[in-house]
Design a protein around this motif. Structure first.
Motif, PDB file in Angstrom:
ATOM      1  N   LEU A 120       0.752  -1.307  -0.003  1.00 47.21           N
ATOM      2  CA  LEU A 120       0.117   0.006  -0.128  1.00 47.21           C
ATOM      3  C   LEU A 120       0.883   1.187   0.025  1.00 47.21           C
ATOM      4  CD1 LEU A 120      -2.449  -1.186   2.637  1.00 47.21           C
ATOM      5  CD2 LEU A 120      -2.748  -1.106   0.278  1.00 47.21           C
ATOM      6  N   PRO A 121       0.344   2.281  -0.525  1.00 45.79           N
ATOM      7  CA  PRO A 121       1.240   3.559  -0.643  1.00 45.79           C
ATOM      8  C   PRO A 121       1.132   4.074   0.888  1.00 45.79           C
ATOM      9  CG  PRO A 121      -0.902   3.819  -1.841  1.00 45.79           C
ATOM     10  CD  PRO A 121      -0.830   2.494  -1.497  1.00 45.79           C
ATOM     11  N   ALA A 122       2.291   4.864   1.203  1.00 44.69           N
ATOM     12  CA  ALA A 122       2.536   5.469   2.342  1.00 44.69           C
ATOM     13  C   ALA A 122       2.096   7.043   2.118  1.00 44.69           C
ATOM     14  CB  ALA A 122       3.960   5.451   2.996  1.00 44.69           C
ATOM     15  N   PRO A 123       1.274   7.640   2.932  1.00 48.55           N
ATOM     16  CA  PRO A 123       0.975   9.185   2.694  1.00 48.55           C
ATOM     17  C   PRO A 123       2.313   9.939   2.652  1.00 48.55           C
ATOM     18  CG  PRO A 123      -0.420   8.129   4.476  1.00 48.55           C
ATOM     19  CD  PRO A 123       0.887   7.111   4.019  1.00 48.55           C
ATOM     20  N   ALA A 124       3.150   9.611   3.467  1.00 45.01           N
ATOM     21  CA  ALA A 124       4.448  10.462   3.507  1.00 45.01           C
ATOM     22  C   ALA A 124       5.609   9.356   3.604  1.00 45.01           C
ATOM     23  CB  ALA A 124       4.352  11.412   4.626  1.00 45.01           C
TER      24      ALA A 124
ATOM     25  N   GLU B 200       5.503   7.711   7.180  1.00 43.28           N
ATOM     26  CA  GLU B 200       4.267   7.456   7.814  1.00 43.28           C
ATOM     27  C   GLU B 200       4.127   5.883   7.736  1.00 43.28           C
ATOM     28  OE1 GLU B 200       0.616   9.589   7.209  1.00 43.28           O
ATOM     29  OE2 GLU B 200       1.921  11.499   6.937  1.00 43.28           O
ATOM     30  N   TRP B 201       4.710   5.118   8.554  1.00 45.11           N
ATOM     31  CA  TRP B 201       4.731   3.583   8.785  1.00 45.11           C
ATOM     32  C   TRP B 201       5.189   3.410   9.996  1.00 45.11           C
ATOM     33  CZ3 TRP B 201       9.859   1.714   8.993  1.00 45.11           C
ATOM     34  CH2 TRP B 201      10.851   2.540   8.511  1.00 45.11           C
ATOM     35  N   VAL B 202       5.112   2.110  10.570  1.00 43.47           N
ATOM     36  CA  VAL B 202       5.411   1.730  11.899  1.00 43.47           C
ATOM     37  C   VAL B 202       6.452   0.874  11.804  1.00 43.47           C
ATOM     38  CG1 VAL B 202       4.527   0.622  13.833  1.00 43.47           C
ATOM     39  CG2 VAL B 202       3.038   2.098  12.233  1.00 43.47           C
ATOM     40  N   LEU B 203       7.569   1.301  12.515  1.00 42.98           N
ATOM     41  CA  LEU B 203       8.928   0.434  12.781  1.00 42.98           C
ATOM     42  C   LEU B 203       8.266  -0.822  13.249  1.00 42.98           C
ATOM     43  CD1 LEU B 203      11.495   3.213  14.072  1.00 42.98           C
ATOM     44  CD2 LEU B 203      11.724   1.264  12.137  1.00 42.98           C
ATOM     45  N   GLY B 204       8.859  -1.997  12.743  1.00 42.63           N
ATOM     46  CA  GLY B 204       8.761  -3.407  13.269  1.00 42.63           C
ATOM     47  C   GLY B 204       7.540  -3.888  12.582  1.00 42.63           C
ATOM     48  N   GLN B 205       6.470  -3.175  12.121  1.00 41.36           N
ATOM     49  CA  GLN B 205       5.170  -3.676  11.788  1.00 41.36           C
ATOM     50  C   GLN B 205       5.290  -3.899  10.312  1.00 41.36           C
ATOM     51  OE1 GLN B 205       1.619  -1.612  12.850  1.00 41.36           O
ATOM     52  NE2 GLN B 205       0.473  -2.323  11.184  1.00 41.36           N
ATOM     53  N   HIS B 206       5.915  -2.599   9.552  1.00 44.74           N
ATOM     54  CA  HIS B 206       5.888  -2.539   8.162  1.00 44.74           C
ATOM     55  C   HIS B 206       7.270  -2.638   7.346  1.00 44.74           C
ATOM     56  CE1 HIS B 206       2.215   0.368   9.044  1.00 44.74           C
ATOM     57  NE2 HIS B 206       1.791  -0.742   8.430  1.00 44.74           N
ATOM     58  N   GLY B 207       7.130  -3.569   6.199  1.00 44.81           N
ATOM     59  CA  GLY B 207       8.155  -3.438   5.437  1.00 44.81           C
ATOM     60  C   GLY B 207       8.345  -2.316   4.551  1.00 44.81           C
TER      61      GLY B 207
ATOM     62  N   ALA C 150      14.711  -0.430  -3.430  1.00 43.43           N
ATOM     63  CA  ALA C 150      15.322  -1.405  -2.476  1.00 43.43           C
ATOM     64  C   ALA C 150      13.958  -1.575  -1.590  1.00 43.43           C
ATOM     65  CB  ALA C 150      16.349  -0.649  -1.721  1.00 43.43           C
ATOM     66  N   THR C 151      14.160  -2.557  -0.812  1.00 46.71           N
ATOM     67  CA  THR C 151      13.174  -2.777   0.095  1.00 46.71           C
ATOM     68  C   THR C 151      13.998  -3.572   1.366  1.00 46.71           C
ATOM     69  OG1 THR C 151      11.135  -3.968   0.582  1.00 46.71           O
ATOM     70  CG2 THR C 151      12.924  -5.358  -0.649  1.00 46.71           C
ATOM     71  N   PHE C 152      13.295  -3.505   2.691  1.00 48.97           N
ATOM     72  CA  PHE C 152      13.607  -4.097   3.908  1.00 48.97           C
ATOM     73  C   PHE C 152      12.361  -4.824   4.217  1.00 48.97           C
ATOM     74  CE2 PHE C 152      17.427  -1.039   4.670  1.00 48.97           C
ATOM     75  CZ  PHE C 152      18.384  -1.920   3.979  1.00 48.97           C
ATOM     76  N   LEU C 153      12.513  -5.991   4.888  1.00 51.73           N
ATOM     77  CA  LEU C 153      11.469  -6.674   5.335  1.00 51.73           C
ATOM     78  C   LEU C 153      10.984  -5.895   6.988  1.00 51.73           C
ATOM     79  CD1 LEU C 153      12.347 -10.436   4.782  1.00 51.73           C
ATOM     80  CD2 LEU C 153      10.563  -9.214   3.613  1.00 51.73           C
ATOM     81  N   PRO C 154      10.053  -6.218   7.279  1.00 49.20           N
ATOM     82  CA  PRO C 154       9.504  -5.567   8.566  1.00 49.20           C
ATOM     83  C   PRO C 154      10.519  -5.536   9.801  1.00 49.20           C
ATOM     84  CG  PRO C 154       7.788  -6.656   7.464  1.00 49.20           C
ATOM     85  CD  PRO C 154       8.849  -7.057   6.853  1.00 49.20           C
ATOM     86  N   ASP C 155      11.235  -6.673   9.928  1.00 44.76           N
ATOM     87  CA  ASP C 155      12.052  -7.095  11.060  1.00 44.76           C
ATOM     88  C   ASP C 155      13.398  -6.409  10.875  1.00 44.76           C
ATOM     89  OD1 ASP C 155      13.113  -8.727   9.265  1.00 44.76           O
ATOM     90  OD2 ASP C 155      13.128 -10.358  10.513  1.00 44.76           O
TER      91      ASP C 155
ATOM     92  N   THR D  19       4.352   0.298   1.608  1.00 43.79           N
ATOM     93  CA  THR D  19       4.471  -0.407   2.761  1.00 43.79           C
ATOM     94  C   THR D  19       3.673  -1.746   2.761  1.00 43.79           C
ATOM     95  OG1 THR D  19       2.410   0.423   3.849  1.00 43.79           O
ATOM     96  CG2 THR D  19       4.740   1.687   4.203  1.00 43.79           C
ATOM     97  N   TYR D  20       4.160  -2.861   3.422  1.00 43.01           N
ATOM     98  CA  TYR D  20       3.524  -4.220   3.355  1.00 43.01           C
ATOM     99  C   TYR D  20       3.979  -4.716   4.630  1.00 43.01           C
ATOM    100  CZ  TYR D  20       8.278  -5.534   2.417  1.00 43.01           C
ATOM    101  OH  TYR D  20       9.759  -5.747   2.366  1.00 43.01           O
ATOM    102  N   GLU D  21       3.068  -5.729   5.305  1.00 39.44           N
ATOM    103  CA  GLU D  21       3.322  -6.334   6.492  1.00 39.44           C
ATOM    104  C   GLU D  21       3.748  -7.615   6.305  1.00 39.44           C
ATOM    105  OE1 GLU D  21       0.242  -5.984   9.634  1.00 39.44           O
ATOM    106  OE2 GLU D  21      -0.410  -4.273   8.479  1.00 39.44           O
TER     107      GLU D  21
END
Length: 203
Positions: free
Chosen positions: A110-114, A117-124, A138-143, A181-183
């Motif tokens: 899903l697109p992040a508004p900014a 605007e995402w949650v550390l540990g919850q969102h990739g 580039a990407t990082f998984l949530p953890d 973002t993704y979970e």
């Protein structure tokens, strides 16, 4: 139905990745999990398979953001992550007893508004930056960020570095990034646990 399409990652899924890798080395493709353990026809939005040694050091991590069948996707990326991640030496049959395998199922992106605007540990996080005729992704998984002790700013610096972007990673650059973002639903298993719990029933 939840964000992962009704199925969460399980130890059986991680065990199947190890089973696939072991079968590849031994040239024995017989046996495997039941459909109740690893549903063959269930579709996933994306997935990553990763391997670590006994000290928690990465030995390979590759996945996909493309939708596919659960068991088929695990089987494919079990081998790709172990044998084709060019950042690491390929995993061999002799190193399997020291391996931990992780399977992370992904939700839809899903697109992040900014940018922040995402949650550390919850969102990739998956970023795309288009600049001077080039496209950086580039990407990082949530953890990843929590495991490294990074805040959001440092996470973005590391994402841009991973993407190959070499200019100064300023907040102005962060704001120009497309951010998705993704979970993730994650399960892991050691080779010993796979061997003692699953292998005897699958071979």
């Amino acid at each position: 139905m939840d964000a992962f399409g009704g199925v969460r990652a399980s130890k059986a899924m991680a065990a199947y990745a190890l089973h696939t890798l072991e079968a590849y080395f031994q040239k024995d493709r017989t046996g495997g999990p039941t459909d109740a353990e690893v549903p063959a026809q269930h579709r996933v939005y994306g997935m990553f398979v990763s391997y670590e040694d006994k000290n928690g050091h990465n030995m390979g991590c590759i996945g996909t953001f493309s939708e596919g069948l659960l068991r088929e996707t695990i089987g494919k990326y079990a081998l790709v992550a172990a044998l084709e991640d060019t950042r690491f030496e390929p995993i061999g049959l002799e190193t399997l007893p020291a391996v931990m395998c992780k399977v992370t199922l992904l939700s839809q992106m899903l697109p992040a508004p900014a940018w922040d605007e995402w949650v550390l540990g919850q969102h990739g996080i998956y970023i795309t930056l288009r600049e001077a005729g080039r496209r950086y992704t580039a990407t990082f998984l949530p953890d990843v960020a929590p495991s490294q002790g990074w805040d959001k700013t440092e996470t973005f610096r590391q994402l841009l570095r991973k993407s190959g972007y070499r200019a100064a990673p300023t907040v102005d650059v962060f704001k120009r990034c497309e951010v998705l973002t993704y979970e993730g639903s994650k399960a892991d298993i050691t080779y010993a646990e796979y061997h003692n719990t699953f292998r005897k029933d699958w071979c």
